[in-house]
Design a protein around this motif. Structure first.
Motif, PDB file in Angstrom:
ATOM      1  N   ASN A   1     -92.478 -46.284 -22.428  1.00 35.52           N
ATOM      2  CA  ASN A   1     -92.460 -47.458 -23.301  1.00 35.52           C
ATOM      3  C   ASN A   1     -93.820 -47.735 -23.908  1.00 35.52           C
ATOM      4  O   ASN A   1     -93.928 -48.135 -25.077  1.00 35.52           O
ATOM      5  N   GLN A   2     -94.885 -47.510 -23.107  1.00 39.64           N
ATOM      6  CA  GLN A   2     -96.231 -47.685 -23.650  1.00 39.64           C
ATOM      7  C   GLN A   2     -96.535 -46.624 -24.688  1.00 39.64           C
ATOM      8  O   GLN A   2     -97.178 -46.912 -25.718  1.00 39.64           O
ATOM      9  N   TRP A   3     -96.081 -45.409 -24.451  1.00 38.30           N
ATOM     10  CA  TRP A   3     -96.319 -44.345 -25.428  1.00 38.30           C
ATOM     11  C   TRP A   3     -95.621 -44.642 -26.750  1.00 38.30           C
ATOM     12  O   TRP A   3     -96.168 -44.404 -27.819  1.00 38.30           O
ATOM     13  N   LEU A   4     -94.407 -45.154 -26.652  1.00 41.65           N
ATOM     14  CA  LEU A   4     -93.636 -45.462 -27.856  1.00 41.65           C
ATOM     15  C   LEU A   4     -93.979 -46.826 -28.435  1.00 41.65           C
ATOM     16  O   LEU A   4     -93.557 -47.143 -29.548  1.00 41.65           O
ATOM     17  N   ARG A   5     -94.699 -47.658 -27.643  1.00 45.94           N
ATOM     18  CA  ARG A   5     -95.064 -49.017 -28.047  1.00 45.94           C
ATOM     19  C   ARG A   5     -93.821 -49.867 -28.328  1.00 45.94           C
ATOM     20  O   ARG A   5     -93.764 -50.617 -29.302  1.00 45.94           O
ATOM     21  N   ILE A   6     -92.835 -49.698 -27.476  1.00 39.93           N
ATOM     22  CA  ILE A   6     -91.590 -50.465 -27.566  1.00 39.93           C
ATOM     23  C   ILE A   6     -91.333 -51.115 -26.212  1.00 39.93           C
ATOM     24  O   ILE A   6     -91.478 -50.466 -25.172  1.00 39.93           O
ATOM     25  N   ASP A   7     -90.962 -52.382 -26.223  1.00 37.80           N
ATOM     26  CA  ASP A   7     -90.717 -53.115 -24.983  1.00 37.80           C
ATOM     27  C   ASP A   7     -89.250 -52.965 -24.566  1.00 37.80           C
ATOM     28  O   ASP A   7     -88.426 -53.832 -24.816  1.00 37.80           O
TER      29      ASP A   7
ATOM     30  N   VAL B   1     -72.027 -41.198 -23.468  1.00 40.82           N
ATOM     31  CA  VAL B   1     -72.337 -42.280 -22.534  1.00 40.82           C
ATOM     32  C   VAL B   1     -73.844 -42.446 -22.380  1.00 40.82           C
ATOM     33  O   VAL B   1     -74.400 -43.510 -22.658  1.00 40.82           O
ATOM     34  N   HIS B   2     -74.544 -41.400 -21.968  1.00 44.87           N
ATOM     35  CA  HIS B   2     -75.940 -41.567 -21.565  1.00 44.87           C
ATOM     36  C   HIS B   2     -76.937 -41.424 -22.716  1.00 44.87           C
ATOM     37  O   HIS B   2     -77.763 -42.314 -22.935  1.00 44.87           O
ATOM     38  N   ILE B   3     -76.900 -40.315 -23.424  1.00 49.57           N
ATOM     39  CA  ILE B   3     -77.851 -40.156 -24.524  1.00 49.57           C
ATOM     40  C   ILE B   3     -77.641 -41.255 -25.559  1.00 49.57           C
ATOM     41  O   ILE B   3     -78.601 -41.870 -26.056  1.00 49.57           O
ATOM     42  N   ALA B   4     -76.398 -41.542 -25.885  1.00 54.24           N
ATOM     43  CA  ALA B   4     -76.103 -42.570 -26.887  1.00 54.24           C
ATOM     44  C   ALA B   4     -76.558 -43.946 -26.417  1.00 54.24           C
ATOM     45  O   ALA B   4     -77.165 -44.708 -27.179  1.00 54.24           O
ATOM     46  N   SER B   5     -76.277 -44.300 -25.161  1.00 53.94           N
ATOM     47  CA  SER B   5     -76.676 -45.622 -24.672  1.00 53.94           C
ATOM     48  C   SER B   5     -78.192 -45.740 -24.585  1.00 53.94           C
ATOM     49  O   SER B   5     -78.764 -46.782 -24.924  1.00 53.94           O
ATOM     50  N   GLY B   6     -78.871 -44.675 -24.139  1.00 51.87           N
ATOM     51  CA  GLY B   6     -80.327 -44.721 -24.045  1.00 51.87           C
ATOM     52  C   GLY B   6     -80.991 -44.871 -25.393  1.00 51.87           C
ATOM     53  O   GLY B   6     -81.891 -45.710 -25.579  1.00 51.87           O
ATOM     54  N   CYS B   7     -80.558 -44.083 -26.374  1.00 55.10           N
ATOM     55  CA  CYS B   7     -81.157 -44.152 -27.711  1.00 55.10           C
ATOM     56  C   CYS B   7     -80.810 -45.467 -28.398  1.00 55.10           C
ATOM     57  O   CYS B   7     -81.629 -46.032 -29.135  1.00 55.10           O
ATOM     58  N   SER B   8     -79.619 -45.979 -28.175  1.00 53.71           N
ATOM     59  CA  SER B   8     -79.214 -47.239 -28.790  1.00 53.71           C
ATOM     60  C   SER B   8     -79.944 -48.424 -28.165  1.00 53.71           C
ATOM     61  O   SER B   8     -80.301 -49.379 -28.854  1.00 53.71           O
ATOM     62  N   ALA B   9     -80.177 -48.383 -26.850  1.00 62.49           N
ATOM     63  CA  ALA B   9     -80.964 -49.436 -26.202  1.00 62.49           C
ATOM     64  C   ALA B   9     -82.390 -49.431 -26.729  1.00 62.49           C
ATOM     65  O   ALA B   9     -83.003 -50.498 -26.918  1.00 62.49           O
ATOM     66  N   LEU B  10     -82.926 -48.248 -26.987  1.00 68.15           N
ATOM     67  CA  LEU B  10     -84.262 -48.148 -27.569  1.00 68.15           C
ATOM     68  C   LEU B  10     -84.280 -48.776 -28.960  1.00 68.15           C
ATOM     69  O   LEU B  10     -85.222 -49.503 -29.322  1.00 68.15           O
ATOM     70  N   ALA B  11     -83.229 -48.527 -29.742  1.00 69.26           N
ATOM     71  CA  ALA B  11     -83.126 -49.130 -31.070  1.00 69.26           C
ATOM     72  C   ALA B  11     -83.025 -50.649 -30.968  1.00 69.26           C
ATOM     73  O   ALA B  11     -83.637 -51.380 -31.766  1.00 69.26           O
ATOM     74  N   TYR B  12     -82.268 -51.143 -29.998  1.00 70.61           N
ATOM     75  CA  TYR B  12     -82.106 -52.586 -29.791  1.00 70.61           C
ATOM     76  C   TYR B  12     -83.469 -53.228 -29.504  1.00 70.61           C
ATOM     77  O   TYR B  12     -83.847 -54.249 -30.091  1.00 70.61           O
ATOM     78  N   ALA B  13     -84.223 -52.621 -28.594  1.00 72.04           N
ATOM     79  CA  ALA B  13     -85.542 -53.148 -28.250  1.00 72.04           C
ATOM     80  C   ALA B  13     -86.500 -53.079 -29.438  1.00 72.04           C
ATOM     81  O   ALA B  13     -87.316 -53.987 -29.651  1.00 72.04           O
ATOM     82  N   LEU B  14     -86.410 -52.021 -30.222  1.00 73.57           N
ATOM     83  CA  LEU B  14     -87.278 -51.856 -31.384  1.00 73.57           C
ATOM     84  C   LEU B  14     -87.016 -52.938 -32.428  1.00 73.57           C
ATOM     85  O   LEU B  14     -87.945 -53.559 -32.947  1.00 73.57           O
TER      86      LEU B  14
END
Length: 485
Positions: free
Chosen positions: A336-342, A199-212
């Motif tokens: 987000n600034q560290w990763l440079r992903i919005d 639920v959580h790790i998967a959704s967080g990492c996948s949302a990061l991929a979506y934004a990327l």
């Protein structure tokens, strides 16, 4: 002395009767007669879990700018509809079929074949159809969280296509790994009570991929462009989610045991301590100032942190987990600034990082004496002398985060080049807002009134009062005319 009469054991699953019986020739309810408390409790928890769906919708809508707020409410409802179809079609079978492999299930229950009144694979105390519905809500809530990574520039129709595909190739395998009796993480074993990984790790990492994959939003340079447009909606969404998570975690025992009640207390304690942790960090960082949105984010961080640990720890340790998770997530304010992903909804910060912290702390604090309160479950961590469990939790975190991020990037990369799908809306649509672009007759708020109020600013010059358009509004041009303040 009068002899005590023991109740019969729970009903057993028989492969010769995969549906659990024929209601045309027998009363199929008799097998659950002595276990009414269990399935009534799980039904009540399922009703409560459903509140998370509108809760996430309210939360995301409040965090977004007003010009895209309606689209996020709409998506929460539409994703529930799409995932219900996916779950009935093949999702449940891929995750929970009894003859599943270590990585994914098969199509044994395709179209909910034979999913009826037989004892469920998760608990013999409840029928499989109830278990199926309860797990459906887990999947739907997870996918709704993921889509937050696309807010304000991801098309609605592509997000629904993505939701169906993501649930199939990411969530269902992870659920099989973690909760299916044949799953490799289940037998490893890693400890994940209610979804720290799937639920959580998967959704967080996948949302990061979506934004990327989507790239950064346009015109977010001004501070007002990244602030929540409605903190009241954020508060309301958080209240729904907090309430829903009591059922989310509390029902994950799949029985009405003492362990269930400890889980409910732990969940509430962790959320409360998460608020304290986040507000404390904010208070120190921002010169003794408070933030309602920060308090809400702290509550969610605490709920995320306790999810994998709720059925393994004492109430005070649950509070410690909530406090630590709230503090860590608050300190990750600039991730987000560290990763440079919005990734403006902070899904990765709250769910990804929060889930990792919670899963790690589960390996430290899990106690077998708590897990055994339901009379059948084991599991212990470093406090019980099982230090190797910490390494197993780290392996669990690495496997889930790596799989979800990579597969999400691949899936989104494919959808990005599907002709006519349009994973990201046009620049014009983004500037005017998804609500104006995607909906034909609905908006949030009275835009004409807002324009009148925002177009007038009283500026005192040389003792006189002059009305003028603020420089900020003038610089926004046409976007400002659409209410993007």
């Amino acid at each position: 002395m009068e002899a005590r009469h023991s109740s019969p054991g729970p009903p057993e699953y028989h492969a010769s009767q995969p549906k659990g019986g024929n209601p045309l020739t027998e009363d199929v309810n008799h097998q659950y007669l002595f276990f009414e408390a269990h399935y009534v409790y799980i039904v009540a928890c399922a009703f409560i879990v459903w509140l998370i769906v509108p809760g996430v919708g309210f939360l995301y809508s409040g965090l977004a700018r007003r010009k895209s707020a309606l689209s996020l409410l709409f998506q929460s409802l539409m994703i529930l509809a799409v995932i219900t179809f996916q779950w009935m079609f093949w999702g449940y079978s891929l995750a929970y079929s009894r003859s599943a492999g270590p990585f994914i299930g098969n199509l044994e229950h395709f179209g909910l074949k034979n999913v009826s009144i037989a004892p469920s694979p998760g608990s013999p105390y409840i029928p499989e159809i109830l278990y199926c519905y309860f797990q459906l809500l887990f999947c739907a809530c997870t996918v709704i969280i993921v889509v937050g990574g696309a807010f304000e520039r991801g098309g609605i129709l592509p997000s629904l296509v993505f939701s169906f595909c993501w649930a199939t190739i990411v969530y269902c395998p992870l659920a099989c790994w973690t909760w299916n009796a044949n799953g490799w993480l289940y037998n490893f074993p890693s400890l994940d009570f209610a979804g720290g990984g799937p639920v959580h790790i998967a959704s967080g990492c996948s949302a990061l991929a979506y934004a990327l994959v989507l790239g950064k939003r346009k015109n977010t340079s001004h501070p007002s462009h990244t602030k929540p447009h409605n903190p009241t909606l954020v508060f309301l969404g958080t209240a729904f989610i907090w309430c829903g998570w009591l059922g989310f975690n509390g029902g994950s025992t799949l029985n009405a045991s003492v362990r269930s009640f400890v889980v409910i207390f732990n969940t509430n304690a962790a959320a409360a301590f998460g608020v304290l942790g986040w507000v404390l960090v904010d208070y120190i960082k921002h010169n003794r100032k408070f933030s309602l949105v920060g308090a809400c984010e702290g509550a969610i961080a605490g709920l995320v942190g306790i999810t994998p640990a709720a059925g393994y720890v004492t109430p005070w340790l649950a509070g410690v987990i909530g406090l630590i998770t709230g503090c860590v997530c608050s300190l990750m304010q600039n991730v987000n600034q560290w990763l440079r992903i919005d990734e403006g909804m902070d899904v990765f910060k709250l769910h990804g990082i929060g889930g990792m912290v919670g899963s790690f702390l589960t390996g430290l604090f899990a106690e077998k004496s708590i897990a055994m309160l339901d009379g059948m479950t084991g599991g212990s961590g470093a406090v019980d002398g099982n230090g190797i469990q910490v390494a197993k939790q780290l392996a669990h975190i690495a496997a889930v985060s790596g799989y979800s991020f990579v597969l999400s990037c691949v899936l989104l990369g494919i959808l990005k080049y599907v002709p006519g799908l349009g994973l990201r809306v046009s620049e014009q649509a983004e500037m005017v807002g998804l609500d104006n672009y995607e909906f034909f007759d609905e908006q949030i708020g009275d835009w004409s009134l807002a324009e009148s109020l925002q177009g007038m600013a009283v500026v005192k010059r040389a003792g006189s009062t002059v009305s003028e358009i603020p420089a900020e509004r003038a610089s926004q041009g046409e976007e400002g005319k659409k209410g993007n303040a």
